[in-house]
Design an enzyme around this catalytic site. Structure first.
Site, short mmCIF file in Angstrom:
data_model
loop_
_atom_site.label_atom_id
_atom_site.label_comp_id
_atom_site.label_asym_id
_atom_site.label_seq_id
_atom_site.Cartn_x
_atom_site.Cartn_y
_atom_site.Cartn_z
N ILE A 58 -31.37 -5.61 -22.35
CA ILE A 58 -31.72 -5.30 -20.94
C ILE A 58 -31.18 -6.36 -19.98
CG2 ILE A 58 -33.71 -3.83 -21.43
CD1 ILE A 58 -35.53 -6.23 -20.71
N GLU A 82 -39.86 -10.78 -24.13
CA GLU A 82 -40.24 -11.90 -24.97
C GLU A 82 -41.76 -11.98 -24.82
OE1 GLU A 82 -38.61 -13.76 -27.04
OE2 GLU A 82 -36.60 -13.01 -26.60
N SER A 83 -42.49 -12.05 -25.95
CA SER A 83 -43.93 -11.81 -25.85
C SER A 83 -44.83 -12.92 -26.39
CB SER A 83 -44.26 -10.50 -26.56
OG SER A 83 -44.06 -10.65 -27.96
N THR A 128 -49.57 -7.39 -19.13
CA THR A 128 -50.62 -8.08 -19.89
C THR A 128 -51.73 -8.59 -18.97
OG1 THR A 128 -51.01 -10.16 -21.08
CG2 THR A 128 -49.09 -10.11 -19.70
N ASP A 129 -52.92 -8.79 -19.56
CA ASP A 129 -54.03 -9.37 -18.78
C ASP A 129 -53.79 -10.86 -18.49
OD1 ASP A 129 -54.41 -10.38 -21.35
OD2 ASP A 129 -56.53 -9.84 -21.47
N GLU A 130 -52.79 -11.46 -19.19
CA GLU A 130 -52.58 -12.91 -19.03
C GLU A 130 -52.09 -13.28 -17.63
OE1 GLU A 130 -50.89 -14.83 -22.45
OE2 GLU A 130 -51.55 -13.23 -23.77
N TYR A 153 -44.85 -17.61 -20.26
CA TYR A 153 -44.88 -16.18 -20.60
C TYR A 153 -45.60 -15.38 -19.51
CZ TYR A 153 -46.79 -11.86 -22.64
OH TYR A 153 -47.16 -10.55 -22.84
N SER A 154 -46.83 -15.81 -19.17
CA SER A 154 -47.59 -15.00 -18.21
C SER A 154 -46.97 -15.08 -16.82
CB SER A 154 -49.08 -15.40 -18.19
OG SER A 154 -49.24 -16.78 -17.99
N ALA A 155 -46.34 -16.23 -16.49
CA ALA A 155 -45.67 -16.33 -15.19
C ALA A 155 -44.49 -15.35 -15.12
CB ALA A 155 -45.18 -17.76 -14.95
N SER A 156 -43.77 -15.21 -16.24
CA SER A 156 -42.62 -14.28 -16.23
C SER A 156 -43.10 -12.83 -16.16
CB SER A 156 -41.73 -14.51 -17.45
OG SER A 156 -42.38 -14.13 -18.64
N LYS A 157 -44.21 -12.53 -16.83
CA LYS A 157 -44.75 -11.15 -16.75
C LYS A 157 -45.29 -10.89 -15.35
CE LYS A 157 -45.11 -8.40 -19.59
NZ LYS A 157 -44.17 -7.35 -20.07
N LYS A 192 -48.31 -14.16 -34.08
CA LYS A 192 -49.52 -14.02 -33.29
C LYS A 192 -50.73 -14.24 -34.21
CE LYS A 192 -47.01 -12.55 -29.77
NZ LYS A 192 -46.53 -11.23 -29.55
P1 NAD Z 1 -42.83 -7.66 -29.46
O1 NAD Z 1 -42.35 -9.06 -29.26
O2 NAD Z 1 -43.42 -7.26 -30.77
O3 NAD Z 1 -41.63 -6.63 -29.17
C1 NAD Z 1 -40.73 -6.79 -28.11
C2 NAD Z 1 -39.54 -5.86 -28.36
O4 NAD Z 1 -38.62 -6.04 -27.26
C3 NAD Z 1 -38.76 -6.18 -29.64
O5 NAD Z 1 -38.47 -4.99 -30.33
C4 NAD Z 1 -37.49 -6.85 -29.12
O6 NAD Z 1 -36.36 -6.62 -29.98
C5 NAD Z 1 -37.31 -6.17 -27.77
N1 NAD Z 1 -36.54 -7.02 -26.86
C6 NAD Z 1 -36.74 -8.34 -26.57
N2 NAD Z 1 -35.79 -8.77 -25.70
C7 NAD Z 1 -35.00 -7.71 -25.44
C8 NAD Z 1 -33.84 -7.53 -24.61
N3 NAD Z 1 -33.33 -8.54 -23.91
N4 NAD Z 1 -33.28 -6.30 -24.55
C9 NAD Z 1 -33.79 -5.26 -25.26
N5 NAD Z 1 -34.85 -5.38 -26.08
C10 NAD Z 1 -35.45 -6.59 -26.17
O7 NAD Z 1 -43.84 -7.41 -28.26
P2 NAD Z 1 -45.17 -6.53 -28.20
O8 NAD Z 1 -46.31 -7.36 -28.61
O9 NAD Z 1 -44.93 -5.22 -28.83
O10 NAD Z 1 -45.28 -6.34 -26.61
C11 NAD Z 1 -44.64 -5.26 -25.95
C12 NAD Z 1 -44.96 -5.33 -24.48
O11 NAD Z 1 -46.36 -5.27 -24.26
C13 NAD Z 1 -44.48 -6.62 -23.80
O12 NAD Z 1 -43.98 -6.30 -22.52
C14 NAD Z 1 -45.74 -7.46 -23.69
O13 NAD Z 1 -45.67 -8.34 -22.60
C15 NAD Z 1 -46.80 -6.39 -23.51
N6 NAD Z 1 -48.15 -6.73 -23.98
C16 NAD Z 1 -48.35 -7.20 -25.25
C17 NAD Z 1 -49.64 -7.48 -25.69
C18 NAD Z 1 -49.91 -7.96 -27.09
O14 NAD Z 1 -51.05 -8.31 -27.41
N7 NAD Z 1 -48.94 -7.97 -27.99
C19 NAD Z 1 -50.73 -7.26 -24.84
C20 NAD Z 1 -50.49 -6.77 -23.54
C21 NAD Z 1 -49.19 -6.49 -23.13
P1 TYD Z 2 -51.93 -15.29 -29.68
O1 TYD Z 2 -52.05 -14.31 -30.78
O2 TYD Z 2 -50.73 -16.18 -29.65
O3 TYD Z 2 -52.07 -14.47 -28.32
P2 TYD Z 2 -52.23 -15.03 -26.78
O4 TYD Z 2 -51.91 -16.46 -26.74
O5 TYD Z 2 -51.22 -14.20 -26.07
O6 TYD Z 2 -53.64 -14.72 -26.40
O7 TYD Z 2 -53.20 -16.22 -29.69
C1 TYD Z 2 -54.52 -15.70 -29.62
C2 TYD Z 2 -55.48 -16.88 -29.59
O8 TYD Z 2 -55.41 -17.58 -30.84
C3 TYD Z 2 -55.13 -17.90 -28.52
O9 TYD Z 2 -56.33 -18.45 -27.96
C4 TYD Z 2 -54.38 -18.98 -29.26
C5 TYD Z 2 -55.03 -18.94 -30.65
N1 TYD Z 2 -54.12 -19.34 -31.76
C6 TYD Z 2 -54.50 -20.35 -32.65
O10 TYD Z 2 -55.59 -20.94 -32.54
N2 TYD Z 2 -53.63 -20.69 -33.65
C7 TYD Z 2 -52.41 -20.08 -33.79
O11 TYD Z 2 -51.65 -20.47 -34.72
C8 TYD Z 2 -52.05 -19.03 -32.89
C9 TYD Z 2 -50.73 -18.32 -33.01
C10 TYD Z 2 -52.95 -18.68 -31.90
#
Ligand code: NAD
Ligand code: TYD
Length: 346
Positions: A58, A82-83, A128-130, A153-157, A192
């Site tokens: 993208i 990037e997540s 995201t809620d972040e 991350y949250s600033a970019s979102k 995660k």
């Molecule tokens: P993820 O990291 O598992 O997946 C991201 C996907 O985006 C991957 O398949 C990656 O290959 C693709 N991608 C990354 N950079 C790219 C680029 N430059 N061009 C094309 N594709 C690219 O993420 P996720 O956890 O599935 O999150 C998906 C979305 O949901 C994100 O926008 C994230 O901010 C949002 N979100 C995630 C959570 C969570 O708990 N995981 C919660 C709320 C919102």
């Molecule tokens: P994470 O799964 O990275 O999600 P987010 O930071 O987006 O909420 O982390 C969830 C919570 O767990 C967060 O408070 C950070 C904590 N955490 C640890 O304590 N140890 C770890 O190794 C990781 C990855 C997260």
């Protein structure tokens, strides 16, 4: 329709739900396949006639414009990003590139290629809620809570959310934004918290808990998020935001202890074996204390609520990881190994 990031964790569940439920849609999954993207997540969809995969970045403005002109997508669900917060602390610019510039490229392609009346168009941005920052002991994030992001991350979102809204206000591009709490479930990359700890317990490695472990997150099963996205995509109001959450707050340490007990059970290990792996480590910089979502707007307007309890969802998640050790082995090699060694040894 175009779904970006469909080979990732949440995206793969969204793609599957749409491909199976809507055979009349032509669904294009655009993904660059970064370390987090994995086509194994979608193997079962390969032969569906309404499903097409496009490998693209993208961040590549020209290529995104070319694809919009060629395929004439009417609607977009944009998940590519990037997540991972910890990676954003090490390399913030990568997050600006994909999450901000990448979203801008999609917005511009939509603006340049969609008809002026935008009658059949929708830019659905997954966020995201972040973006709301951190809560104290009480209170919930609502759709009108001011943005106050603390991590790169949250600033970019947050920035991408603002641009989506600005393109709605300035150019009338119909958009919806949903801000969701922490997801868990099958196919989540083991960086995660939940899948990392499942993997470490299987391998009898330490469980690195940041700080005092008293940080709070609101957990939602990924398939319930996908259902919420389906509902919002079809019935949500344009130019609006919806919060999505699990009504399910857990302090990290309590969640980790529950996970340890369930894993001991599943692996036939003596109770307490996994808890002995818990290790408190140096806190994450800028660590947000508490996230909690008020999901009453989507509940009242669209009739959505989570379908599984946390205990049910967690058990299904553990069962999936134990049944898919090959998937785990495949994704925990390569780039991930380097990341893990550098991050947790520093
Ligand atoms: P993820 O990291 O598992 O997946 C991201 C996907 O985006 C991957 O398949 C990656 O290959 C693709 N991608 C990354 N950079 C790219 C680029 N430059 N061009 C094309 N594709 C690219 O993420 P996720 O956890 O599935 O999150 C998906 C979305 O949901 C994100 O926008 C994230 O901010 C949002 N979100 C995630 C959570 C969570 O708990 N995981 C919660 C709320 C919102
Ligand atoms: P994470 O799964 O990275 O999600 P987010 O930071 O987006 O909420 O982390 C969830 C919570 O767990 C967060 O408070 C950070 C904590 N955490 C640890 O304590 N140890 C770890 O190794 C990781 C990855 C997260």
């Amino acid at each position: 329709m175009l779904i970006t990031g469909g080979a990732g964790f949440i995206g793969s569940h969204v793609v599957r739900l749409f491909v199976i439920n809507y055979p009349e849609y032509h669904i294009y999954n655009l993904d660059m396949l970064t370390y987090a993207g994995n086509l194994e997540n979608l193997k079962d969809l390969e032969n569906f006639k309404n499903y097409h995969f496009i490998r693209a970045d993208i961040n590549d403005e020209k290529e995104i414009n070319r694809l919009f002109a060629k395929y004439r997508f009417d609607k977009i669900i944009h998940l590519a990003a990037e997540s991972h917060v910890d990676r954003s602390i090490t390399d913030p610019l990568a997050f600006v590139k994909t999450n901000v510039i990448g979203t801008m490229n999609l917005l511009n392609a939509a603006k340049n290629n969609w008809p002026e009346d935008f009658k059949d168009n929708l830019f659905y941005h997954i966020s995201t809620d972040e973006v709301y920052g951190s809560l104290g002991e009480t209170g919930l994030f609502t759709e009108t809570t001011a943005y106050d992001p603390n991590s790169p991350y949250s600033a970019s979102k947050a920035s991408s959310d603002h641009f989506v809204r600005a393109y709605g206000e300035t150019y009338n591009i119909p958009y919806i934004i949903t801000n969701c709490s922490n997801n868990y479930g099958p196919n989540q990359f083991p960086e995660k918290l939940i899948p990392l700890f499942i993997n470490n317990i299987i391998e009898e490695k330490k469980l690195p808990v940041y700080g005092d472990g008293k940080y709070t997150r609101d957990w939602l099963y990924v398939k319930d998020h996908a259902v919420a996205i389906d509902l919002t995509f079809h019935k949500g109001k344009n130019y609006c935001t919806y919060n999505i959450g699990g009504f399910n707050e857990w302090q990290n340490i309590d969640l980790v202890k529950l996970l340890c007990d369930l894993m001991d059970d599943k692996l036939d290990r003596k109770k307490g074996t996994s808890k002995a792996l818990i290790t408190y480590i140096k806190d994450r910089p800028g660590h947000d204390k508490r996230y909690a979502i008020d999901a009453n707007k989507i509940k009242k307007e669209l009739g959505w609520k989570p379908s599984v309890t946390f205990e049910e969802g967690l058990e299904q998640t553990i069962d999936w990881y134990l049944a898919n050790k090959k998937w785990l082995n495949n994704v925990t090699s390569g780039d991930y190994q380097n990341y893990y060694t550098t991050h947790y040894n520093s």
